[in-house]
Design a protein around this motif. Structure first.
Motif, short mmCIF file in Angstrom:
data_model
loop_
_atom_site.label_atom_id
_atom_site.label_comp_id
_atom_site.label_asym_id
_atom_site.label_seq_id
_atom_site.Cartn_x
_atom_site.Cartn_y
_atom_site.Cartn_z
N ALA A 79 -19.94 -11.55 -2.81
CA ALA A 79 -20.08 -11.75 -2.26
C ALA A 79 -19.64 -11.95 -0.42
N TYR A 80 -18.74 -12.03 -0.96
CA TYR A 80 -17.57 -12.28 0.36
C TYR A 80 -16.97 -10.97 0.52
N PRO A 81 -17.57 -9.69 0.55
CA PRO A 81 -15.73 -8.69 0.31
C PRO A 81 -14.60 -8.68 1.71
N GLU A 82 -14.86 -8.98 2.68
CA GLU A 82 -13.46 -9.72 3.19
C GLU A 82 -12.80 -10.10 3.20
N LEU A 83 -13.10 -10.90 2.03
CA LEU A 83 -11.79 -11.69 1.65
C LEU A 83 -10.54 -11.19 0.65
N GLU A 84 -11.19 -9.60 -0.13
CA GLU A 84 -10.73 -8.71 -0.55
C GLU A 84 -9.49 -8.39 0.14
N ARG A 85 -8.18 -8.64 -0.53
CA ARG A 85 -6.65 -8.32 0.29
C ARG A 85 -6.26 -7.33 -0.13
N ASP A 86 -5.39 -6.82 0.89
CA ASP A 86 -4.65 -5.37 0.37
C ASP A 86 -3.67 -5.66 -0.50
N PHE A 87 -3.38 -6.27 -1.53
CA PHE A 87 -2.76 -5.93 -2.50
C PHE A 87 -3.38 -6.35 -3.96
N PHE A 88 -5.37 -6.04 -3.53
CA PHE A 88 -5.73 -6.24 -4.66
C PHE A 88 -7.15 -4.84 -4.35
N ALA A 89 -6.07 -4.18 -3.81
CA ALA A 89 -7.98 -3.47 -2.35
C ALA A 89 -8.58 -2.50 -3.14
N GLY A 90 -9.81 -2.05 -2.71
CA GLY A 90 -10.59 -1.59 -3.69
C GLY A 90 -10.93 -2.01 -5.51
N ARG A 111 -5.40 5.57 -1.69
CA ARG A 111 -5.42 4.78 -1.30
C ARG A 111 -6.07 5.28 0.09
N TYR A 112 -5.77 7.14 0.24
CA TYR A 112 -6.46 8.12 1.90
C TYR A 112 -7.74 8.11 1.24
N HIS A 113 -8.28 7.83 0.04
CA HIS A 113 -10.31 9.04 0.02
C HIS A 113 -10.44 8.62 1.44
N MET A 114 -11.50 9.94 1.17
CA MET A 114 -12.56 9.52 2.88
C MET A 114 -13.36 8.39 2.34
N ARG A 115 -13.73 7.93 1.06
CA ARG A 115 -14.37 6.75 1.03
C ARG A 115 -14.28 5.43 1.57
N TRP A 116 -12.93 5.18 1.83
CA TRP A 116 -12.63 4.35 2.99
C TRP A 116 -12.03 4.60 4.16
N ALA A 117 -12.87 5.46 4.38
CA ALA A 117 -12.54 5.45 5.82
C ALA A 117 -13.70 5.15 6.66
N LYS A 118 -13.51 4.13 7.31
CA LYS A 118 -14.71 3.81 9.17
C LYS A 118 -14.97 4.78 9.99
N PRO A 119 -16.03 4.52 10.85
CA PRO A 119 -15.86 5.01 12.64
C PRO A 119 -14.57 3.68 12.73
N LEU A 120 -14.09 4.50 14.11
CA LEU A 120 -13.48 3.89 15.08
C LEU A 120 -14.24 2.34 15.56
N GLY A 121 -13.58 1.08 15.27
CA GLY A 121 -14.53 -0.47 15.91
C GLY A 121 -15.20 -1.01 14.39
N THR A 122 -15.26 -0.45 13.34
CA THR A 122 -15.13 -0.36 12.63
C THR A 122 -14.07 -1.38 11.32
N PRO A 123 -14.17 -2.54 10.59
CA PRO A 123 -12.68 -2.41 10.46
C PRO A 123 -12.64 -2.21 9.10
N VAL A 124 -11.53 -1.37 8.87
CA VAL A 124 -10.88 -1.79 7.94
C VAL A 124 -10.92 -3.03 6.61
N THR A 125 -11.80 -3.39 5.84
CA THR A 125 -11.58 -4.77 5.20
C THR A 125 -10.85 -4.83 4.39
N ASN A 126 -10.49 -3.54 3.12
CA ASN A 126 -9.89 -3.46 1.77
C ASN A 126 -8.39 -3.05 2.60
N PHE A 127 -7.83 -2.31 3.53
CA PHE A 127 -6.67 -2.37 4.21
C PHE A 127 -6.15 -0.64 3.78
#
Length: 604
Positions: free
Chosen positions: A149-160, A494-510
């Motif tokens: 419900a709040y994906p912005e809470l996903e942290r880098d140590f369990f990213a994805g 971690r470098y799969h294109m599914r995670w890539a975001k446009p400039l200015g769009t936050p990468v929420t899962n690092f």
């Protein structure tokens, strides 16, 4: 057919890992922040051997805590290294680097079906939260659904983690079933085990169910919050010092999981070497990463000090190697030829010598230099990739050729130009890491010598994170490739294109903060993801994907990260070392739970 993960990992890692790796770590490696602030300890423990044999004192390796009243484990302004996840928050499983086994903790076991797309978690019997309420599968499901419900809470140590879960369901009081979007043989290892720094943690539903998870701090001493399952309770804290007392009613002792740990009190405190090393470290039982000269002074003052290795380089090898990452969407550094020019401008031997006092080694790959991964790097050698792509070559003349081939002309000011605009590069480094700043400065100096107007820019932690996640950087010293320990997929994924975001769009899962998109690379990584650990079909896929990464070079491997961690045996013994290697040694990781249950007071 259930996967027996512990046995499989044992075959892959047992007796292989050399010493053992933010989080954002993605973990938070200890060098990320130099301790700041004076030691602030209870008066009754000073020079009191009886009290000292009840109390273990650790340094807060990332320094003074800006928001000490934040006890939300997924908050972006929270700090877990203050003893929070070492003493209070117990994980489901812990990957023990030394045994190669995923050790059950709150989780009793986790098994998959034959297709690897359904996983079943079974909790231990008798787990209770510190307020006495039983912990159940309902808490696990609640926590997953909260994150969904709040994906912005996903942290880098369990990213994805959220990407992989199609459905989550409670089967009974102790059992949870996860149905995945596609097969994943690494589901337990990557998300539910402490693999690097921390892991996914379970929240108590009875406390969190009616709270706003974006504002709730999880702190109310009148109600006994924070509530977790660990063997210690929060007693008091300031921005510099955090004190925990043993919970003699800890569930683990009552359930027969483990006896109560010997220390009755744990203290994490920030220190400041500007006060003098003797003043700063005199009362510490353990100290995170320090420079070699600092360590030598500490040993002279505290002769009972030991380290992972009993001799140079003394240090333990962290799994988060250091890299130079580019913003691949930002011109002109979206051109791979310019990124290769930067690579050839660097003298890695100088970085080792001058930034790390010779206590580490240059990286030939972005993997940590652990034997299971070295085998894959050797495979790249055998396939000739290091000849086709001479990553380790320091050749300023070749760097200039690459720059000039892109139409840049050396101007009167000594910098390459196009249409009157000089070629420049700002390299961000964490303001609290002297090593990372020295690396950034040395790289910038080398670029200046070949005609690039480069500089190192120190950033305080909030700005450092904001620049990475929002893509407002040109280049950055980081450890974002961290993830692989015994197999290549975790870091490469971690470098799969599914995670890539446009400039200015936050990468929420690092993941993929370099914003690199390559369909061929991503397709190969997907094929690797579906194969079991150790499957021989991984090797040709790995080579093919690596060839694409070499060619594009969205980030450059720099150095291995070695952590010079020390332990004082004056009051406490049975610390982990390469000889007494019951677990890996970083004192800022959640795997400290294993250390706590092995510490013994020193007899006098």
């Amino acid at each position: 057919m259930a996967m027996r993960n512990s046995a499989l990992l044992g075959l892959l890692i047992l007796a292989l890992l050399v010493g053992g790796c933010g989080t954002a770590s993605t973990s938070q490696p200890s060098e990320v922040a130099t301790p700041v602030g004076a030691p602030d300890l209870p008066a009754e423990i000073i020079d009191n051997p009886e009290e000292r044999r009840r109390t273990v004192i650790w340094d807060v390796s990332s320094g003074v805590v800006a928001n000490p009243a934040q006890w939300h484990p997924f908050a972006d302004d929270g700090r877990r290294d203050k003893g929070f996840h070492q003493a209070m928050i117990e994980p489901l499983f812990i990957l023990n680097y030394e045994s190669g086994v995923i050790e059950p903790w709150l989780g009793e076991r986790m098994e998959s079906n034959a297709d690897l797309d359904v996983w079943t978690l079974t909790l231990r019997e008798g787990i209770r939260w510190s307020d006495g309420v039983p912990m159940s599968a309902e808490d696990v499901v609640f926590t997953i659904e909260l994150l969904q419900a709040y994906p912005e809470l996903e942290r880098d140590f369990f990213a994805g983690l959220l990407y992989w879960i199609e459905t989550v369901e409670q089967l009974d009081e102790r059992t949870v079933r996860f149905e995945l979007v596609e097969p994943n043989p690494r589901f337990q290892l990557d998300f539910f085990s402490v693999k690097v720094w921390g892991s996914f943690d379970v929240l108590p539903k009875h406390i969190w169910h009616d709270k706003d998870p974006l504002t709730f701090t999880n702190y109310d001493p009148e109600q006994g919050w924070p509530v977790f399952t660990g063997p210690y309770l929060l007693e008091s804290f300031s921005d510099k010092t955090f004190i925990y007392v043993r919970n003699d009613d800890w569930w683990g002792a009552a359930a027969g999981f483990r006896p109560l740990p010997a220390p009755e009190r744990l203290i994490w405190t920030s220190i400041n070497f500007d006060m003098g090393i003797e003043v700063a470290t005199r009362h510490l039982d353990t100290l995170g990463n320090v420079r070699l000269d600092e360590f030598q002074e500490i040993v002279a003052l505290k002769p009972n000090t030991i380290t992972w290795l009993d001799g140079e380089p003394f240090a333990w090898m962290d799994p988060c190697s250091r890299t130079l990452s580019f913003n691949t969407l930002l011109p002109p550094w979206d051109q791979k030829e310019l990124r290769w020019a930067v690579n050839h401008s660097m003298d890695r031997s100088q970085l080792v010598r001058e930034a790390y006092d010779g206590t580490t080694v240059a990286s030939r790959h972005f993997f940590p230099a652990y034997p299971p991964l070295d085998r894959y790097v050797q495979l790249l050698e055998q396939e000739g990739l290091y000849t086709t792509y001479p990553l380790m070559l320091h050749d300023p003349a070749r760097a200039r050729q690459l720059i000039e081939a892109q139409g840049w002309v050396l101007g009167d000011a000594g910098y390459y130009e196009q249409d009157g605009v000089p070629l420049s590069l700002t390299i961000a480094a964490h303001a609290a890491s002297p090593e990372m700043q020295r690396v950034g400065t040395l790289i910038a100096n080398g670029l200046q010598e070949i005609g690039v107007n480069a500089r190192m820019q120190p950033l305080e932690h909030p700005d450092w994170v904001a620049h990475k996640t929002n893509g407002t950087f040109e280049a950055m010293i980081d450890w974002d490739s961290c993830g692989s320990i015994n197999e290549p997929w975790a870091s490469m994924g971690r470098y799969h294109m599914r995670w890539a975001k446009p400039l200015g769009t936050p990468v929420t899962n690092f993941n993929n903060q370099v914003r690199w998109s390559h369909e061929g690379y991503s397709a190969l990584v997907d094929e690797m993801a579906a194969l079991p650990l150790g499957d021989p079909q991984i090797e040709p896929l790995f080579v093919a994907a690596s060839a694409i990464w070499f060619d594009e070079l969205p980030f450059i491997p720099l150095l291995q990260s070695k952590e010079l961690i020390s332990f004082d045996t004056t009051y406490w013994q049975n610390w982990p070392t390469a000889v007494n290697s019951y677990v890996h040694p970083p004192s800022w990781w959640q795997s400290v739970h294993i250390i706590l249950h092995n510490l013994e007071p020193t007899e006098h």
